[in-house]
Write an enzyme that holds these catalytic residues in place. Structure first.
Site, short mmCIF file in Angstrom:
data_model
loop_
_atom_site.label_atom_id
_atom_site.label_comp_id
_atom_site.label_asym_id
_atom_site.label_seq_id
_atom_site.Cartn_x
_atom_site.Cartn_y
_atom_site.Cartn_z
N LYS A 35 0.85 -1.21 0.00
CA LYS A 35 0.00 0.00 0.00
C LYS A 35 0.87 1.25 0.00
CE LYS A 35 -0.26 -0.31 5.00
NZ LYS A 35 -1.05 -0.75 6.17
N TYR A 255 16.79 30.31 5.61
CA TYR A 255 15.62 31.05 6.12
C TYR A 255 15.68 31.21 7.63
CZ TYR A 255 13.13 30.72 1.68
OH TYR A 255 12.75 30.84 0.38
C1 LIG Z 1 -0.10 -1.73 6.71
C2 LIG Z 1 -0.53 -3.00 7.28
C3 LIG Z 1 0.39 -4.03 7.53
C4 LIG Z 1 1.89 -3.85 7.37
O1 LIG Z 1 2.41 -3.30 8.55
P1 LIG Z 1 4.00 -3.11 8.78
O2 LIG Z 1 4.09 -2.58 10.14
O3 LIG Z 1 4.46 -2.14 7.75
O4 LIG Z 1 4.61 -4.44 8.59
C5 LIG Z 1 -0.10 -5.25 7.95
N1 LIG Z 1 -1.42 -5.44 8.15
C6 LIG Z 1 -2.33 -4.47 7.93
C7 LIG Z 1 -3.77 -4.76 8.16
C8 LIG Z 1 -1.92 -3.23 7.51
O5 LIG Z 1 -2.83 -2.26 7.31
#
Ligand SMILES: *Cc1c(COP(=O)(O)O)cnc(C)c1O
Length: 358
Positions: A35, A255
């Site tokens: 994702k 800045y």
């Molecule tokens: C994003 C997500 C993961 C992955 O988590 P990490 O901490 O990056 O390994 C696993 N399960 C769900 C349901 C998630 O939303």
């Protein structure tokens, strides 16, 4: 030619990390979480670099569609399921597996016509209090799912841990106990562990694991580095020096004149800023690698530039390579200087930063 900021992605490190994860969770199949543009690493190139992943997990339907359009044939799990009947049809058309986390999603499935049979992951809320059926509502939800016509191709169960990044955490134990109790006597494949679960608590590596951060070679723990976990950074965020300034003691940089040189200094101006996704709150002293050597940031992060004190590095010239994070400079360390977590830094790398596969 001096080259501006780019995120160099190392597919070999991705595959190395997947195999490290498999060593930790030997019985489990691996759902690679891609994702958020694969945590900034590029959704499609990341998935194409992992032909051995047993499945991919995404947060949005569109991400799944992009994977299918790129020719990905592995199962794709929509971690938040679908929200409308149209999305459900799309999901069926592209053969996505669905997380079902509330009654509305069960209704959509009940109302769907046609012959498609989904793999359905029923999510149980064991204490995260975000998504999923609370344990007392789960039996009714499961019954409705079992009665769907046509029947699901397969039902699986998952939950998500709130505190897996802290070892021996009471919350994790309580969540596990609730999950075991809620699923007792049921014979479905289950999934509990994210990256922290996989490396922190062997108990939670059930049938499927769901690594995100670890795949990209970063540690989810405050007290263990990625290297200690056997993980290699996949992204190297690189840029170069675009100007050099010799300034006298008492002069300021950037800045707000926020940094004053304590002595005569050589300052490198580097093409990277908050327009590229660097947090503006990066504190002075945050290291960058200039020609492979650590140099401290000075002054504020601007949109397109940062400055580093390279007084100790007289060889630096316009065009010298700079690493903002990557091998030799963990993104976790930079995250600490920014008061955030590696997840956020990786996901924040902006659109204008080109991704290059090594
Ligand atoms: C994003 C997500 C993961 C992955 O988590 P990490 O901490 O990056 O390994 C696993 N399960 C769900 C349901 C998630 O939303």
């Amino acid at each position: 030619m001096s080259r501006l900021i780019r995120a160099v992605i190392e597919p070999r490190a991705l595959r190395h990390n997947l195999s490290t994860i498999r060593d930790r969770a030997r019985r489990a199949r691996v759902m690679a979480v891609v994702k958020a543009n694969a945590y900034g690493h590029g959704l499609v190139p990341t998935a194409l670099s992992l032909p051995d992943a047993d499945a991919f997990a995404v947060a949005r339907l569109e991400e799944g569609l992009a994977l299918r359009a790129a020719g990905i044939t592995q199962p794709i799990v929509l971690l938040e399921g679908v929200f409308t009947a149209e999305q459900l049809l799309e999901a069926a058309r592209h053969g996505f597996d669905l997380v079902v986390h509330d009654a509305l999603q069960v209704e959509l499935l009940e109302e769907m016509t046609g012959s498609h049979r989904f793999v359905l992951w029923i999510k149980i809320d064991t204490g995260m209090n975000r998504l999923g059926f609370p344990p007392r509502e789960f039996p009714a939800a499961l019954e409705r799912v079992q009665r769907l016509k046509p029947a699901p191709l397969e039902v699986r169960l998952l939950t998500h841990l709130a505190c897996a990044d802290e070892r021996d955490n009471r919350m994790t134990n309580a969540q596990l106990a609730r999950f075991r109790e809620t699923t007792r006597g049921l014979d479905y494949l289950v999934s509990v562990a994210n990256s922290a679960g996989i490396f922190g608590n062997a108990q939670v590596n059930f049938d499927w694991v769901r690594p995100g951060l670890a795949l990209y070679g970063a540690s989810p723990f405050a007290d263990a580095s990625a290297a200690q976990l056997g993980l290699e950074p996949v992204m190297s965020l690189e840029s170069s020096v675009i100007a050099l300034r010799r300034i006298a003691a008492g002069e300021t940089v950037g800045y707000g004149a926020a940094w004053t040189a304590p002595r005569d200094s050589l300052i490198a101006i580097i093409a990277a800023g908050y327009g590229d996704g660097l947090p503006r709150g990066l504190e002075g002293g945050t290291p960058v690698l200039v020609a492979g050597v650590r140099a401290p940031l000075v002054g504020r992060v601007s949109m397109d530039m940062i400055a580093a004190d390279v007084s100790a590095l007289p060889e630096v010239h316009v065009g010298t390579g700079v690493v903002l994070w990557g091998p030799g400079l963990p993104v976790e360390e930079i995250a600490r200087h920014a008061g955030t977590i590696p997840y956020e830094l990786l996901c924040s790398v902006s659109q204008r930063v080109p991704l290059e596969l090594r």
